[in-house]
Write a protein that holds these residues in place. Sequence first.
Motif, PDB file in Angstrom:
ATOM      1  N   THR A   1     -17.637 -26.245 -36.970  1.00 26.31           N
ATOM      2  CA  THR A   1     -16.233 -26.528 -37.266  1.00 26.31           C
ATOM      3  C   THR A   1     -16.189 -27.115 -38.676  1.00 26.31           C
ATOM      4  O   THR A   1     -17.218 -27.588 -39.184  1.00 26.31           O
TER       5      THR A   1
ATOM      6  N   GLU B   1     -17.010 -20.053 -35.570  1.00 28.61           N
ATOM      7  CA  GLU B   1     -16.155 -21.214 -35.787  1.00 28.61           C
ATOM      8  C   GLU B   1     -15.583 -21.610 -34.433  1.00 28.61           C
ATOM      9  O   GLU B   1     -14.826 -20.863 -33.812  1.00 28.61           O
TER      10      GLU B   1
ATOM     11  N   GLN C   1     -10.639 -25.393 -31.837  1.00 26.09           N
ATOM     12  CA  GLN C   1     -10.148 -26.705 -32.258  1.00 26.09           C
ATOM     13  C   GLN C   1      -8.749 -26.931 -31.676  1.00 26.09           C
ATOM     14  O   GLN C   1      -7.929 -26.016 -31.639  1.00 26.09           O
TER      15      GLN C   1
ATOM     16  N   ARG D   1      -6.066 -28.734 -36.009  1.00 26.41           N
ATOM     17  CA  ARG D   1      -5.807 -27.640 -36.951  1.00 26.41           C
ATOM     18  C   ARG D   1      -4.651 -27.972 -37.874  1.00 26.41           C
ATOM     19  O   ARG D   1      -4.642 -27.603 -39.053  1.00 26.41           O
TER      20      ARG D   1
ATOM     21  N   GLY E   1     -11.265 -23.103 -42.981  1.00 25.76           N
ATOM     22  CA  GLY E   1     -12.349 -22.384 -42.314  1.00 25.76           C
ATOM     23  C   GLY E   1     -12.830 -21.205 -43.135  1.00 25.76           C
ATOM     24  O   GLY E   1     -14.038 -21.012 -43.324  1.00 25.76           O
TER      25      GLY E   1
ATOM     26  N   SER F   1     -11.291 -20.577 -33.814  1.00 29.21           N
ATOM     27  CA  SER F   1     -10.671 -21.881 -34.063  1.00 29.21           C
ATOM     28  C   SER F   1      -9.365 -22.076 -33.303  1.00 29.21           C
ATOM     29  O   SER F   1      -9.053 -23.194 -32.872  1.00 29.21           O
TER      30      SER F   1
ATOM     31  N   VAL G   1     -12.108 -31.523 -30.274  1.00 33.20           N
ATOM     32  CA  VAL G   1     -13.091 -30.462 -30.505  1.00 33.20           C
ATOM     33  C   VAL G   1     -13.923 -30.101 -29.280  1.00 33.20           C
ATOM     34  O   VAL G   1     -14.554 -29.037 -29.258  1.00 33.20           O
TER      35      VAL G   1
END
Length: 284
Positions: A60, A198, A201, A206, A214, A236, A248
């Motif tokens: 991440t 990735e 999230q 975000r 990202g 993500s 996360v």
Amino acid sequence: IGISDVREGVRLDVLSDRMNGQWRFVGVAGAGAGMSSIVEQAEILTKSDLRPDVAIIGLTPLHFIDVEKLRQGDTVVAQNISAKDRVKGALREAAWIVRRRSDISSWLDSVLLDVRAALLPAPGKADLGSPAHSPWRPLLRTLGAEHYPPDVLKTSLEKLRASGGGQTETYLKGDGIKAAGALIKDLEQRQMRVILVEMPQHSWLRAELPANIGNVIMARLKRESGIADLEVLDYSDSIADGGFIDLVHLNTSGGEDFSRNLAMALSRRALSVHPKNPVMNRSE
């Protein structure tokens, strides 16, 4: 390969089942912070003769913030915490044995099996192994919750802001990009196909991150590793907020959904060995 977001989020049994058992997955993930911890987890590959066909690294943007900056954010937020909340935090820390009971149980299993093997040699070389010794065992999940209270998530966001998490340069100034690039290059040179993932999230996280961070990081990693066609899977925003423990870490439903999605993507790519390696019969 990864740290706690991978440890909590990846269900190896789901990956294996969804890929019809044709591939075997080893989970290399544990506690840590920052890219240095991921590099440390990867030492099972970089400092041994183990040579899997594919290395999947979960990331991440937070992993690229310098750990010292994260600690500064912790300090700033701690200074504004009330005495009552400080006491609550101290009590939670004192209860670590409860929160880490899965780790402790696994460690005890391992120690007792070692003692048993030393005292009672198995007749006929019978297998004394157990899940604690098996590299194929599930990743241990130690957070012990499905959802943290909103106040916990808000405090994490405050720490991120205090660490400069809203500024793009925060993610690019430290050693994280260089360390990750070196790891990717090392694994590729050891004839492993590297795939970056990735990780999911929470929407609150975000919203706090710099726009497009990202993609910026992944572009830098391609440049740093020297692999222009480095494979990247972006999950993500793939899991709804109900699938998170915090910002996360995925809970049970979130981890299962993510693992199914990941297995589907890997299957579509018809995973093959590194181009420099001979084709192997995966049923062997």
